[in-house]
Design an enzyme around this catalytic site. Structure first.
Site, PDB file in Angstrom:
ATOM      1  N   CYS A   7      49.714  41.057  39.528  1.00  0.00           N
ATOM      2  CA  CYS A   7      49.657  42.225  40.402  1.00  0.00           C
ATOM      3  C   CYS A   7      50.731  43.227  40.019  1.00  0.00           C
ATOM      4  O   CYS A   7      51.785  42.853  39.497  1.00  0.00           O
ATOM      5  CB  CYS A   7      49.898  41.795  41.840  1.00  0.00           C
ATOM      6  SG  CYS A   7      48.841  40.454  42.320  1.00  0.00           S
ATOM      7  N   TYR A  31      37.113  33.751  38.092  1.00  0.00           N
ATOM      8  CA  TYR A  31      38.429  33.339  38.602  1.00  0.00           C
ATOM      9  C   TYR A  31      38.294  32.328  39.740  1.00  0.00           C
ATOM     10  O   TYR A  31      37.722  32.636  40.788  1.00  0.00           O
ATOM     11  CB  TYR A  31      39.146  34.628  39.042  1.00  0.00           C
ATOM     12  CG  TYR A  31      40.457  34.528  39.772  1.00  0.00           C
ATOM     13  CD1 TYR A  31      41.359  33.479  39.585  1.00  0.00           C
ATOM     14  CD2 TYR A  31      40.835  35.547  40.648  1.00  0.00           C
ATOM     15  CE1 TYR A  31      42.576  33.447  40.253  1.00  0.00           C
ATOM     16  CE2 TYR A  31      42.051  35.528  41.318  1.00  0.00           C
ATOM     17  CZ  TYR A  31      42.911  34.468  41.122  1.00  0.00           C
ATOM     18  OH  TYR A  31      44.107  34.442  41.785  1.00  0.00           O
ATOM     19  N   HIS A  86      43.880  29.390  45.305  1.00  0.00           N
ATOM     20  CA  HIS A  86      43.240  29.251  46.626  1.00  0.00           C
ATOM     21  C   HIS A  86      42.723  30.588  47.126  1.00  0.00           C
ATOM     22  O   HIS A  86      42.393  30.720  48.292  1.00  0.00           O
ATOM     23  CB  HIS A  86      44.217  28.708  47.689  1.00  0.00           C
ATOM     24  CG  HIS A  86      44.580  27.267  47.488  1.00  0.00           C
ATOM     25  ND1 HIS A  86      45.392  26.584  48.355  1.00  0.00           N
ATOM     26  CD2 HIS A  86      44.268  26.394  46.528  1.00  0.00           C
ATOM     27  CE1 HIS A  86      45.567  25.356  47.935  1.00  0.00           C
ATOM     28  NE2 HIS A  86      44.888  25.218  46.824  1.00  0.00           N
ATOM     29  N   ASP A 125      52.210  28.232  41.295  1.00  0.00           N
ATOM     30  CA  ASP A 125      52.029  28.847  39.983  1.00  0.00           C
ATOM     31  C   ASP A 125      53.233  29.733  39.654  1.00  0.00           C
ATOM     32  O   ASP A 125      53.795  29.663  38.559  1.00  0.00           O
ATOM     33  CB  ASP A 125      50.734  29.671  40.002  1.00  0.00           C
ATOM     34  CG  ASP A 125      50.365  30.227  38.637  1.00  0.00           C
ATOM     35  OD1 ASP A 125      50.797  29.657  37.623  1.00  0.00           O
ATOM     36  OD2 ASP A 125      49.646  31.242  38.586  1.00  0.00           O
TER      37      ASP A 125
END
Ligand code: ADP
Ligand code: SF4
Length: 707
Positions: A49, A188, A192, A284
């Site tokens: 992002c 993708y 979650h 991650d």
């Protein structure tokens, strides 16, 4: 050409002695075929992002372009909403709802292609993670379930016709992505955060139809999405599959050695590229505070290449060229994936290629970049102050304008602001003197990095100190606390004061503006005392955290390890609430609970007296007394500006016209280390610039066309 582009045309790179890749790292620079396209090297900026996305397309494209210029062979967008029912408002991610989004996306592909890199796009339907606050579309879930983000609106389970629609939206988004010029199109299932991932997860998907139950069923949706994307764009574009092989929940979730592997086995040859990691996002993108090791995901993903013949990319906060080369040479990955290391140093690949290892600005794993996304603002980075400013201010991480007419400058203070300011002034060509009162350079970076879990933060100081120590144009002085008279005696007329800030000891802070009733004999500590080596007597210590950012929680953890019995009191409703933004809050609170630290929420301090601290409940005013020998106040900071004030007094009005004096960093306004680095950088860039031009930069923004 705009004023901003002229402004940064000149280079200030150190001379490049070697442009030969050492044999050791040659393997990192070999091209790799991904389906129908070929990446020029093995450096892969995975989706991340930027807080700019569809709201600030020029800014986003400029950020991605810098990555390509810096040598990343593949540069990806952030997650890209494929449909209005995956509306992530207010977070400005990428968007490809219809053909009107194509021109903005083309800015990215054109700017990435200009540097010979491949452009990738991460298509996403975010399911119950997208609460559709702009579109007010129904929230779509794998099941009937609450939304992933706190919202009164629930998700409804998608039925067969919704699934058909979803597949069509994905296919159409892929078609538009190809038209926009992307070389790699992602499906993708990670973090979650997407419907495809929620379908896969055994502890989430409770459907009874052919998309629920056994793994073959749960995998059905992502298999269809990959197949259909290939069908739609596979002639020209590679299709990547981003998949979280492990939820890091042990037997309570998907595990790499069990179902994670089974998914890779089932779909092994279907995608053209496997981008593998762990979920959720906090695992991650775990911070160095909770996971200090580079390559921390390798043990989860190292099986993937043995199951598929397709290229594999993985991340792990990689900054060491040796580790990168060994992972490729050992056949664990084909690509070195990076989000944060590419933010901290967009030129990391080029620096490895040119053998300039010491110039690599290593990520410190602080997640200030992540916080920007969570705050829905353009990306900021502690190590790289130019990140997010490439378009707006025309900043380039490796280029800076040459100096004006002045010859030299003095920087007082060697915290993050002083070090960055001195370094950038040197790069502009000034002769720089840096004076530091302490026996070591680094200011708060050094002090904070000695606390538990923050060791990697030292890199902010180390990188800059190393640079300054190697320059013939910089004089460095330790043990030199300068007075106003000293400064004037030096005869330098350009002075940057990066003298920092100090924590208050009077209890005043966010929740309390009144001076406290304090018994003088009391043992009161501030964070500066603790970081300066003072330790409360063994026994009970009350930590009062009204700062509520990160330091109170860090000190509690640190001091508990040193054997103190801690009562942690805060007006907040949890520990270090701001650290939600850095994805750490739950880890911090867990750590303190596991240490049996007594946590008291919703209390404001009211009195400190012999052996006792009194608090009042935030909501009811009810008193709480805690018996203690010592109290540590983490509240607010005072700027250290006495030198500034003394200089202002000494320099007469007449002389002040010839004397440049500027406060930078925490001395100008206390904030994060990232803010201090940014301010030091800004001060150096703006030195000798026209004030009107500088002022105009505040107003630069992307304005949506009304046409
Ligand atoms: P920032 O985050 O703004 O860089 P820091 O608090 O980390 O600020 O660093 C400020 C540094 O300035 C400290 O290392 C401190 O020792 C130094 N300093 C403060 N006053 C003086 C002074 N008068 N002369 C030299 N160094 C000073
Ligand atoms: Fe790394 Fe921190 Fe920069 Fe993010 S903000 S890239 S974690 S140094």
């Amino acid at each position: 050409m705009t004023a901003r582009t002229v402004y940064c045309l000149e280079y200030s790179l150190r001379s490049v002695e070697s442009t030969q890749v050492s044999n050791k790292y040659e393997t990192l620079f070999t091209p790799v075929k991904i389906g129908p396209v070929t990446a020029p090297n093995r450096f892969f900026q995975v989706p991340h992002c930027t807080g700019m996305g569809h709201l600030r397309p020029k800014a986003d494209a400029a950020t991605r372009a810098i990555k390509a210029e810096g040598g990343w062979g593949v540069v990806s967008t952030q997650e890209t909403e494929i449909h209005p029912s995956s509306d992530l408002t207010p977070y400005p991610e990428q968007r490809i709802w219809d053909e009107r989004d194509i021109p903005a996306l083309r800015l990215i592909t054109d700017s990435v292609h200009k540097h010979g890199s491949l452009a990738a796009i991460e298509l996403a339907h975010n399911g119950n993670h997208a609460i559709n606050q702009l579109t007010r579309a129904p929230i779509l879930g794998v099941n009937e379930m609450s939304a992933d983000i706190l919202s009164p609106r629930q998700a409804r389970q998608i039925d067969k016709s919704d699934i058909k629609n979803l597949r069509y939206w994905h296919r159409m988004a892929a078609r538009r992505a190809k038209e926009a010029g992307f070389d790699i199109v992602y499906a993708y299932a990670g973090h979650h955060m997407t419907l495809a991932h929620q379908f896969l997860l055994p502890n989430v998907n409770d459907r009874m139809d052919e998309y629920g139950g056994k793994l073959e069923n749960r995998v059905r949706l992502i298999k269809e999405l990959i197949e259909e994307t290939k069908e739609e764009v596979g002639d020209k574009c590679a299709v990547a599959f981003r998949f979280a092989v492990d939820e890091v929940k042990g037997a309570d979730g998907m595990q790499a050695r069990e179902e994670g592997r089974a998914v890779v086995e089932m779909l092994a040859e279907l995608p053209d590229l496997w981008d593998v990691n762990v979920s959720d996002w906090s695992n991650d993108s775990v911070t160095s505070r909770f996971e200090p090791n580079e390559g921390y995901q390798t043990s989860y993903i190292d099986f993937v290449k043995s199951v598929t013949s397709k290229p594999v990319v993985a991340v792990g906060r990689f900054t060491s060229p040796d580790l990168m080369a060994s992972l490729v040479n050992k056949g664990i990955v084909d690509f070195i994936g990076a989000a944060r290391p590419s933010i901290a140093d967009p030129f990391l690949p080029k620096k490895i290629e040119e053998g300039r290892f010491e110039d690599i600005r290593e990520c410190i794993g602080c997640n200030i970049c992540v916080a920007s996304d969570n705050l829905a603002i353009p990306i900021r980075c502690t190590q790289n102050p130019t990140m997010g400013e490439e378009w707006r201010r025309g900043w380039h991480p490796e280029k800076i304008q040459r100096k004006g007419s002045e010859e030299s400058a003095l920087v007082v203070g060697s915290g993050p602001a002083g070090l960055e300011c001195a370094m950038q002034l040197e790069r502009r060509g000034y002769k720089v003197t840096l004076a530091e009162a302490n026996e070591e350079y680094g200011g708060r970076v050094l002090s904070e990095s000695r606390l538990k879990g923050l060791n990697a933060w030292r890199r902010v100081a180390d990188y800059r100190i190393r640079y300054l120590q190697q320059s013939a144009n910089v004089d460095l002085f330790l043990d030199s606390r300068l007075t106003a008279e000293n400064v004037l005696e030096l005869g330098v007329k350009n002075v940057f004061l990066a003298t920092g800030s100090k924590w208050r000891s009077d209890g005043i802070g966010r929740s309390n503006r009144k001076t406290l009733r304090v018994q003088p004999a009391k043992n009161i500590f501030t964070p500066d005392d603790i970081m300066g080596g003072a330790l409360p007597k063994s026994g009970q210590l009350v930590i009062y955290d009204d700062d509520q950012i990160y330091l109170g929680g860090v000190l509690a953890d640190h001091l508990s390890d040193l054997g103190l019995d801690i009562v942690f009191v805060t007006p907040a409703n949890n520990v270090s609430p701001w650290c939600e933004n850095t994805l750490e809050q739950h880890r911090i609170q867990r750590s303190l609970i596991n240490k049996n630290i007594d946590l008291k929420f919703g209390y404001v301090i009211s009195e400190i007296s012999e052996d006792r601290v009194e608090f009042e409940c935030n909501y009811t005013g009810k008193k709480l007394d805690v018996t203690t020998q010592s109290v540590l106040l983490v509240t607010e900071r005072h700027r250290e500006i006495s030198l500034y004030e003394d200089l202002m007094k000494l320099v007469s009005e007449k002389d002040s016209q010839k004397f440049f004096l500027k406060l930078v960093g925490d001395a100008a306004a206390p904030g994060l280390i990232a803010d201090a680095v940014f301010d030091g950088h800004l001060a150096a860039r703006n030195f000798e610039r026209d004030e009107g031009e500088v002022e105009k930069e505040f107003y630069i923004r992307e304005i949506i066309s009304l046409k």
